[in-house]
Enzyme design. Structure first.
Site, PDB file in Angstrom:
ATOM      1  N   THR A 190     -48.376  -9.917  21.943  1.00  0.00           N
ATOM      2  CA  THR A 190     -49.695 -10.076  22.527  1.00  0.00           C
ATOM      3  C   THR A 190     -50.220 -11.420  22.145  1.00  0.00           C
ATOM      4  OG1 THR A 190     -49.611  -7.744  22.703  1.00  0.00           O
ATOM      5  CG2 THR A 190     -51.796  -8.909  23.056  1.00  0.00           C
ATOM      6  N   CYS A 191     -50.293 -11.530  20.575  1.00  0.00           N
ATOM      7  CA  CYS A 191     -50.768 -12.757  20.209  1.00  0.00           C
ATOM      8  C   CYS A 191     -50.054 -13.996  20.646  1.00  0.00           C
ATOM      9  CB  CYS A 191     -50.795 -12.595  18.643  1.00  0.00           C
ATOM     10  SG  CYS A 191     -51.445 -11.346  17.867  1.00  0.00           S
ATOM     11  N   THR A 192     -48.734 -14.110  20.910  1.00  0.00           N
ATOM     12  CA  THR A 192     -48.316 -15.286  21.620  1.00  0.00           C
ATOM     13  C   THR A 192     -48.364 -15.118  23.080  1.00  0.00           C
ATOM     14  OG1 THR A 192     -45.918 -14.853  20.111  1.00  0.00           O
ATOM     15  CG2 THR A 192     -45.891 -16.191  21.997  1.00  0.00           C
ATOM     16  N   ALA A 226     -51.983 -16.971  22.661  1.00  0.00           N
ATOM     17  CA  ALA A 226     -52.121 -18.339  22.168  1.00  0.00           C
ATOM     18  C   ALA A 226     -51.238 -19.299  23.146  1.00  0.00           C
ATOM     19  CB  ALA A 226     -51.276 -18.445  20.825  1.00  0.00           C
TER      20      ALA A 226
END
Length: 149
Positions: free
Chosen positions: A43-45, A48
């Site tokens: 999810t962070c990828t 970003a």
């Protein structure tokens, strides 16, 4: 948690290249600071990369961008290099910046309670005043959320 109308807290952090980034160096321009739980997680990828893919739109709108998590400089460097992000990532292992913004909070996943970074985006004007806080960040459309008025 930091809220609309609050001033940008004074902080110092180390970016993916080991360089010191200070809030005072960010002054004078509109600023987006996004906090994410962990580098190189799905999810962070997505979040970003969405911000990276839309970087020119954000820049054209006058914004500079900064990502912050509790990861090590090495993890931030790997994340930054892997995806060639056009913005800095701060490694806040001691949670100094994370705590100043109030995003280290109790979380629940699958019935388990723990402390962690709550995915949050803060937007500041040229005077360092918070104009918007996005608490329900949608990773796939993070840039669109920021750019909508």
């Amino acid at each position: 948690m930091l809220k609309v109308g609050d001033k940008l807290p004074e902080f110092e952090g180390i970016n993916q290249d080991g360089k010191t980034i200070t809030s005072s160096k960010l002054a004078g321009k509109k600023l987006i600071i996004f906090f994410y739980p962990q580098a190189n997680t799905p999810t962070c990828t997505v979040e970003a990369c969405n911000l990276s893919d839309n970087y020119s739109k954000l820049k054209n709108a006058g914004f500079q961008l900064l990502g912050i998590s509790g990861d090590t400089v090495k993890k931030q460097k790997n994340f930054h290099s892997k995806f060639s992000f056009p913005y800095d990532l701060i490694a806040d292992e001691n949670h100094d910046v994370i705590n100043k913004f109030g995003v280290w909070q109790e979380k629940k996943t699958f019935g388990k309670t723990y402390m962690g970074i709550v995915r949050t985006t803060f937007i500041f004007d040229e005077n360092g005043v918070c104009t918007r806080v996005i608490e329900k960040v949608t990773s796939k459309t993070a840039a669109e959320q920021i750019l909508e008025k």
